[in-house]
Design a protein around this motif. Structure first.
Motif, PDB file in Angstrom:
ATOM      1  N   VAL A   4       0.840  -1.198   0.000  1.00  9.56           N
ATOM      2  CA  VAL A   4       0.000   0.000   0.000  1.00  9.56           C
ATOM      3  C   VAL A   4       0.879   1.254   0.000  1.00  9.56           C
ATOM      4  N   GLU A   5       0.484   2.256  -0.781  1.00  8.73           N
ATOM      5  CA  GLU A   5       1.220   3.516  -0.822  1.00  8.73           C
ATOM      6  C   GLU A   5       0.949   4.288   0.462  1.00  8.73           C
ATOM      7  N   MET A   6       2.016   4.680   1.132  1.00  5.67           N
ATOM      8  CA  MET A   6       1.906   5.368   2.410  1.00  5.67           C
ATOM      9  C   MET A   6       1.913   6.878   2.196  1.00  5.67           C
ATOM     10  N   PRO A   7       1.286   7.624   3.123  1.00  9.86           N
ATOM     11  CA  PRO A   7       1.346   9.088   3.060  1.00  9.86           C
ATOM     12  C   PRO A   7       2.797   9.583   3.207  1.00  9.86           C
ATOM     13  N   GLU A   8       3.018  10.833   2.845  1.00  8.11           N
ATOM     14  CA  GLU A   8       4.346  11.447   2.976  1.00  8.11           C
ATOM     15  C   GLU A   8       4.833  11.335   4.422  1.00  8.11           C
TER      16      GLU A   8
END
Length: 112
Positions: A11-15
């Motif tokens: 999953v792409e994580m927030p900055e």
């Protein structure tokens, strides 16, 4: 109610943001998946370094997806962390995380 899910490994994580309890200037990122009045779940990632943790108000159950490190409680009890590790930090636990390689984990906070 709908089924909620993510692939925790990809999953792409927030900055990443500065970790408030870091002793060494680490960055962390957290993606909430679900929460209610007493439970919070999600995926968390943190870079190498050292930070303190205080679970005075909640129990944390986490599963290490990737990375490595060690946690050491105030009582001196320690656990090595690596992919596949299931870690329970019971309500009242306090200690330090030593992250060797960036860690990604899933977490469930109960009683938060």
């Amino acid at each position: 109610m709908n089924l909620l899910h993510v692939d925790a490994a990809t999953v792409e994580m927030p900055e990443p943001q500065p970790k408030p309890t870091s002793v060494s200037g680490q960055l962390e990122s957290s993606l909430g998946v679900w929460a209610d009045a007493v439970t919070d779940t999600g995926v968390w990632e943190c870079g190498p370094g050292e930070f303190t943790a205080d679970r005075s108000s909640a129990t944390e159950v986490c599963h290490i997806i990737s990375g490595s490190g060690t946690v050491v409680g105030e009582d001196g009890t320690s656990a090595h962390l690596g992919p596949g590790t299931l870690l329970v930090l019971p309500k009242g636990w306090r200690g330090t995380w030593f992250v060797k390689e960036a860690i990604r984990k899933t977490y469930v906070m109960v009683g938060a």
